[in-house]
Design a protein around this motif. Structure first.
Motif, PDB file in Angstrom:
ATOM      1  N   CYS A  18      37.686  25.727   4.113  1.00 26.95           N
ATOM      2  CA  CYS A  18      36.701  25.275   3.066  1.00 26.95           C
ATOM      3  C   CYS A  18      37.661  24.669   1.784  1.00 26.95           C
ATOM      4  N   PHE A  19      38.666  25.129   1.306  1.00 25.99           N
ATOM      5  CA  PHE A  19      39.587  24.923   0.578  1.00 25.99           C
ATOM      6  C   PHE A  19      40.502  23.719   0.934  1.00 25.99           C
ATOM      7  N   VAL A  20      40.901  23.622   1.970  1.00 28.23           N
ATOM      8  CA  VAL A  20      41.738  22.336   2.606  1.00 28.23           C
ATOM      9  C   VAL A  20      40.554  21.457   2.797  1.00 28.23           C
ATOM     10  N   GLY A  21      39.560  21.511   3.039  1.00 30.11           N
ATOM     11  CA  GLY A  21      38.624  20.523   3.237  1.00 30.11           C
ATOM     12  C   GLY A  21      38.169  20.029   1.769  1.00 30.11           C
ATOM     13  N   PHE A  22      38.097  20.730   0.859  1.00 27.28           N
ATOM     14  CA  PHE A  22      37.807  20.214  -0.590  1.00 27.28           C
ATOM     15  C   PHE A  22      39.048  19.348  -0.954  1.00 27.28           C
ATOM     16  N   LEU A  23      40.286  19.717  -0.627  1.00 29.50           N
ATOM     17  CA  LEU A  23      41.416  19.069  -1.075  1.00 29.50           C
ATOM     18  C   LEU A  23      41.509  17.750  -0.348  1.00 29.50           C
ATOM     19  N   VAL A  24      41.427  17.715   0.843  1.00 31.95           N
ATOM     20  CA  VAL A  24      41.336  16.519   1.674  1.00 31.95           C
ATOM     21  C   VAL A  24      40.338  15.547   1.166  1.00 31.95           C
ATOM     22  N   GLY A  25      38.878  15.960   0.841  1.00 33.06           N
ATOM     23  CA  GLY A  25      37.998  15.392   0.523  1.00 33.06           C
ATOM     24  C   GLY A  25      38.146  14.514  -1.019  1.00 33.06           C
ATOM     25  N   PHE A  26      38.700  15.364  -1.860  1.00 33.16           N
ATOM     26  CA  PHE A  26      39.046  14.948  -3.212  1.00 33.16           C
ATOM     27  C   PHE A  26      40.000  13.925  -3.211  1.00 33.16           C
ATOM     28  N   ILE A  27      41.038  14.202  -2.357  1.00 32.20           N
ATOM     29  CA  ILE A  27      42.211  13.112  -2.378  1.00 32.20           C
ATOM     30  C   ILE A  27      41.631  11.885  -1.581  1.00 32.20           C
ATOM     31  N   THR A  28      40.817  12.059  -0.725  1.00 30.95           N
ATOM     32  CA  THR A  28      40.124  10.967  -0.099  1.00 30.95           C
ATOM     33  C   THR A  28      39.385  10.121  -1.139  1.00 30.95           C
ATOM     34  N   VAL A  29      38.365  10.842  -1.938  1.00 39.32           N
ATOM     35  CA  VAL A  29      37.543  10.018  -2.797  1.00 39.32           C
ATOM     36  C   VAL A  29      38.487   9.384  -3.964  1.00 39.32           C
ATOM     37  N   LEU A  30      39.671   9.918  -4.178  1.00 38.43           N
ATOM     38  CA  LEU A  30      40.587   9.411  -5.455  1.00 38.43           C
ATOM     39  C   LEU A  30      41.178   7.977  -4.731  1.00 38.43           C
ATOM     40  N   CYS A  31      41.368   8.151  -3.477  1.00 42.71           N
ATOM     41  CA  CYS A  31      42.167   7.010  -2.768  1.00 42.71           C
ATOM     42  C   CYS A  31      41.142   5.741  -2.618  1.00 42.71           C
ATOM     43  N   GLY A  33      38.372   5.345  -4.631  1.00 47.07           N
ATOM     44  CA  GLY A  33      38.122   4.820  -5.923  1.00 47.07           C
ATOM     45  C   GLY A  33      39.390   4.018  -6.548  1.00 47.07           C
ATOM     46  N   ASN A  34      40.314   4.279  -6.125  1.00 47.18           N
ATOM     47  CA  ASN A  34      41.582   3.465  -6.477  1.00 47.18           C
ATOM     48  C   ASN A  34      41.610   2.185  -5.922  1.00 47.18           C
ATOM     49  N   TYR A  35      41.126   2.123  -4.551  1.00 43.41           N
ATOM     50  CA  TYR A  35      41.208   0.827  -3.865  1.00 43.41           C
ATOM     51  C   TYR A  35      40.226  -0.151  -4.416  1.00 43.41           C
ATOM     52  N   PHE A  36      38.977   0.395  -4.621  1.00 39.32           N
ATOM     53  CA  PHE A  36      37.953  -0.316  -5.275  1.00 39.32           C
ATOM     54  C   PHE A  36      38.336  -0.871  -6.570  1.00 39.32           C
ATOM     55  N   ARG A  37      38.933  -0.229  -7.234  1.00 43.68           N
ATOM     56  CA  ARG A  37      39.381  -0.239  -8.655  1.00 43.68           C
ATOM     57  C   ARG A  37      40.542  -1.587  -8.687  1.00 43.68           C
ATOM     58  N   ALA A  38      41.400  -1.423  -7.808  1.00 41.11           N
ATOM     59  CA  ALA A  38      42.244  -2.514  -7.535  1.00 41.11           C
ATOM     60  C   ALA A  38      41.700  -3.635  -7.029  1.00 41.11           C
ATOM     61  N   LYS A  39      40.779  -3.506  -6.107  1.00 37.47           N
ATOM     62  CA  LYS A  39      40.053  -4.927  -5.626  1.00 37.47           C
ATOM     63  C   LYS A  39      39.372  -5.427  -6.751  1.00 37.47           C
ATOM     64  N   ARG A  40      38.689  -4.905  -7.644  1.00 36.63           N
ATOM     65  CA  ARG A  40      38.021  -5.500  -8.875  1.00 36.63           C
ATOM     66  C   ARG A  40      38.941  -6.180  -9.877  1.00 36.63           C
ATOM     67  N   ALA A  41      40.326  -5.282 -10.136  1.00 33.99           N
ATOM     68  CA  ALA A  41      41.331  -6.015 -10.698  1.00 33.99           C
ATOM     69  C   ALA A  41      42.022  -7.257 -10.070  1.00 33.99           C
TER      70      ALA A  41
END
Length: 99
Positions: A18-31, A33-41
């Motif tokens: 569960c901890f590893v799944g949370f870390l992978v999910g969290f990093i995926t959400v960050l990536c 979000g960063n992709y869409f932020r860069a796309k808007r910029a």
């Protein structure tokens, strides 16, 4: 050589998964979000560039008030001098050294 649990209970294994799944999910959400932020910029930058090329940047024609107050002229490309002539490249033979 077979896998041995090394004394870990099933609860600890599930907790680790569960901890590893949370870390992978969290990093995926960050990536993502960063992709869409860069796309808007990127889109905002493209809109600014197109507006600048069309000459509808600001009320004073794209020149800052400071440059107007000092009497300098500016252009969209920035390659003209105050006298209105085009950019003149330096002489490559002199390399910027005065004689």
């Amino acid at each position: 050589m077979t896998y041995r649990s090394r004394g870990r209970s099933i609860f600890e294994v599930i907790l680790a998964v569960c901890f590893v799944g949370f870390l992978v999910g969290f990093i995926t959400v960050l990536c993502i979000g960063n992709y869409f932020r860069a796309k808007r910029a990127q889109e905002r930058q493209r809109q600014r560039r197109l507006a600048k090329l069309n000459g509808v940047t600001s009320s004073n024609g794209g020149r800052s008030s400071r440059s107007d107050a000092q009497g300098y002229t500016s252009s969209v490309a920035g390659d003209t001098t105050a006298s209105g002539q085009g950019y003149e490249a330096p002489d490559p033979g002199r390399n910027g050294v005065s004689a």
